[in-house]
Design an enzyme around this catalytic site. Structure first.
Site, PDB file in Angstrom:
ATOM      1  N   ASN A 101      40.477  42.212  37.327  1.00 28.35           N
ATOM      2  CA  ASN A 101      41.851  42.092  37.839  1.00 28.35           C
ATOM      3  C   ASN A 101      41.745  41.412  39.199  1.00 28.35           C
ATOM      4  O   ASN A 101      41.428  42.039  40.199  1.00 28.35           O
ATOM      5  CB  ASN A 101      42.483  43.476  37.955  1.00 28.35           C
ATOM      6  CG  ASN A 101      43.955  43.420  38.369  1.00 28.35           C
ATOM      7  OD1 ASN A 101      44.460  42.382  38.790  1.00 28.35           O
ATOM      8  ND2 ASN A 101      44.638  44.548  38.267  1.00 28.35           N
TER       9      ASN A 101
ATOM     10  N   ARG B 163      43.519  40.706  33.489  1.00 32.57           N
ATOM     11  CA  ARG B 163      44.947  40.849  33.699  1.00 32.57           C
ATOM     12  C   ARG B 163      45.517  39.488  34.076  1.00 32.57           C
ATOM     13  O   ARG B 163      45.049  38.836  35.002  1.00 32.57           O
ATOM     14  CB  ARG B 163      45.230  41.841  34.825  1.00 32.57           C
ATOM     15  CG  ARG B 163      46.733  41.995  35.109  1.00 32.57           C
ATOM     16  CD  ARG B 163      46.981  42.659  36.437  1.00 32.57           C
ATOM     17  NE  ARG B 163      48.420  42.782  36.714  1.00 32.57           N
ATOM     18  CZ  ARG B 163      48.932  42.931  37.920  1.00 32.57           C
ATOM     19  NH1 ARG B 163      48.132  42.980  38.977  1.00 32.57           N
ATOM     20  NH2 ARG B 163      50.224  43.037  38.084  1.00 32.57           N
TER      21      ARG B 163
ATOM     22  N   HIS C 162      54.687  44.311  35.152  1.00 33.18           N
ATOM     23  CA  HIS C 162      53.980  45.597  35.191  1.00 33.18           C
ATOM     24  C   HIS C 162      53.848  46.211  33.800  1.00 33.18           C
ATOM     25  O   HIS C 162      53.729  47.427  33.638  1.00 33.18           O
ATOM     26  CB  HIS C 162      54.684  46.602  36.135  1.00 33.18           C
ATOM     27  CG  HIS C 162      54.633  46.220  37.566  1.00 33.18           C
ATOM     28  ND1 HIS C 162      55.735  46.267  38.402  1.00 33.18           N
ATOM     29  CD2 HIS C 162      53.623  45.751  38.344  1.00 33.18           C
ATOM     30  CE1 HIS C 162      55.398  45.860  39.609  1.00 33.18           C
ATOM     31  NE2 HIS C 162      54.122  45.530  39.596  1.00 33.18           N
TER      32      HIS C 162
ATOM     33  N   ARG D 178      58.165  41.245  49.153  1.00 34.49           N
ATOM     34  CA  ARG D 178      59.174  40.557  48.339  1.00 34.49           C
ATOM     35  C   ARG D 178      60.508  41.280  48.439  1.00 34.49           C
ATOM     36  O   ARG D 178      60.542  42.504  48.522  1.00 34.49           O
ATOM     37  CB  ARG D 178      58.706  40.492  46.884  1.00 34.49           C
ATOM     38  CG  ARG D 178      57.576  39.499  46.645  1.00 34.49           C
ATOM     39  CD  ARG D 178      56.964  39.674  45.264  1.00 34.49           C
ATOM     40  NE  ARG D 178      55.879  40.645  45.262  1.00 34.49           N
ATOM     41  CZ  ARG D 178      55.290  41.129  44.168  1.00 34.49           C
ATOM     42  NH1 ARG D 178      55.699  40.741  42.976  1.00 34.49           N
ATOM     43  NH2 ARG D 178      54.297  41.991  44.272  1.00 34.49           N
TER      44      ARG D 178
ATOM     45  N   GLU E 231      45.802  50.410  34.303  1.00 33.88           N
ATOM     46  CA  GLU E 231      45.958  49.096  33.694  1.00 33.88           C
ATOM     47  C   GLU E 231      44.641  48.575  33.142  1.00 33.88           C
ATOM     48  O   GLU E 231      44.608  47.911  32.095  1.00 33.88           O
ATOM     49  CB  GLU E 231      46.523  48.117  34.724  1.00 33.88           C
ATOM     50  CG  GLU E 231      47.923  48.459  35.192  1.00 33.88           C
ATOM     51  CD  GLU E 231      48.301  47.776  36.495  1.00 33.88           C
ATOM     52  OE1 GLU E 231      49.352  47.110  36.514  1.00 33.88           O
ATOM     53  OE2 GLU E 231      47.548  47.909  37.478  1.00 33.88           O
TER      54      GLU E 231
END
Length: 402
Positions: free
Chosen positions: A8, A91, A179, A239, A377
């Protein structure tokens, strides 16, 4: 030992995990990370019981970029005895309109994924960098891309379209959601550990530096807060979250900002960092006494509660709520503040359980089950990679020590 490596990759960090597969099941052997790339690099790896296997610091000159970090990770993995890599799972944040499930990456797939760089500039280029580098070094080691957008595919057009001329939707301008690997893991955990809740109406709040929420019913994504890009929805570390498109037009037309300047503003200088002027880290803001730090926290909580209401409407009610990711798993204060805004729906926290971060943190008289479930994940990526390799026969093998 046959193994699957999961990578990742971010802008200045490289997370990795190694899973043994000799038994036909995934057995996590090593969990590690290279962080501080280009400034104060450090490679740290821990074993199955959390014991430190490797911990080394480097100078910025020794590891100036992600490519150098990948080289060092390769060197470390080759130092491990008797490891035979079967495949590498990655990922990849954006799969675009056509890629809706994990895929074996060749150069054609890599170039297609590269076209989505501007839809996820904080992630996509860095996700693809190790894939490209490893393809250049060897094409015999299978690499599998697993997409954050995949979990949300299959939703009806009224959910995913924008109120733009329809041909834009046909061209792929739609709400993708992100996500997804995290949400897929939580949905699987619910099926295993809380089967009654898994069949119900659940909101999962993935609250971290990147933050979003997803409405899940019967294990499927019904609605989510993120859209075409990972800018939409909840305010995040850097963000802004949901933003009137007219703001962007104003910044360009009236303030004379270039598209690149606007992109930098929205992806790197807004969110908690922009409001507070202090930090993009919620822990720093909670420890600060500065008014703007308090404003950033209040804004984050306010928007979380508002979006939860939207998702409750999409589900037609609510049976369960799950907190996950960095803030969701670790900040009792943020969890408390969010649910102070949701008591109207009969949801009540057990404050002692919340403070001690137990799995179930709802009060006995709460009409909604509230849980904390750490996400994983990397395990989802490993599962997808193993499944795909089994489907294609797993004929390509590579000895890591060669």
């Amino acid at each position: 030992m046959e193994a699957i490596l999961v990578i990742n990759a971010g802008s200045s960090s490289l997370k990795f995990q190694l899973f043994g597969i000799d038994t036909g099941k995934l057995d996590r052997q090593i969990k590690g990370q290279i962080d501080g790339v280009g400034s104060q690099p450090r490679l740290k790896a821990t074993g199955r019981k959390g014991e430190i296997l490797h911990d080394r610091k480097y100078s910025g000159q020794e590891m100036p970029d992600l490519q150098a970090a990948i080289v060092e990770l390769t060197r470390y993995l080759r130092s491990l005895p008797d490891i035979e890599l079967r495949a590498i799972g990655h990922r990849v944040v954006h799969g675009g309109p056509l890629l809706s499930k994990p895929v074996l990456v060749d150069r054609g797939v890599l170039e297609r994924l590269s076209t989505f760089r501007e839809l996820a500039p904080l992630h996509q280029p860095h996700n693809l960098a190790p894939i490209r580098m490893l393809l250049d070094r060897t094409e015999t080691l299978p690499q599998v891309a697993c997409f954050d957008t995949a979990f949300h595919r299959g939703r009806p057009p009224q959910t995913d379209c924008y109120a733009l001329p329809y041909h834009f939707y046909q061209q792929g301008v739609k709400r993708y959601g992100f996500h997804g690997l995290s949400y897929e893991y939580i949905a699987d955990r619910l099926r295993t550990d809380f089967p009654d809740l898994a069949n119900g109406r659940v909101i999962v709040a993935h609250l971290g530096s990147g933050a979003s929420m997803c409405a899940i019913r019967d294990g499927q994504s019904i609605e989510s807060t993120m859209g075409f890009t990972a800018l939409d929805g909840l305010p995040m570390g850097t963000r802004p979250g949901q933003l009137d498109a007219g703001v962007v037009l104003y910044l360009i037309k009236e303030l004379g900002m270039s598209p690149d300047e606007v992109s930098d503003l929205l992806y790197r200088k807004s969110g908690l960092k922009g409001i507070s002027g202090i930090s993009n880290d919620m822990r720093d803001l909670l420890e600060s006494g500065e008014p703007r730090a308090g404003l950033a926290i209040d804004h984050f909580v306010h928007r979380c509660a508002l979006h939860a209401g939207m998702l409750i409407a999409a589900l037609g009610g609510l049976d369960g709520f799950v907190f996950t990711a960095g803030i969701g798993e670790n900040s009792a204060e943020i969890r408390r503040r969010i649910f102070a805004r949701l008591e109207w729906m009969g949801a009540r926290l057990d404050h002692g359980a919340n403070e001690s971060a137990q799995c179930l943190i709802s009060a006995s008289d709460s009409e909604v089950a509230i849980h904390i479930i750490p996400t994983d994940e990397e395990l989802m990526i490993a599962r997808h990679t193993l499944q795909l390799m089994d489907e294609i026969g797993g004929v390509a093998r590579h000895v890591a020590t060669q």
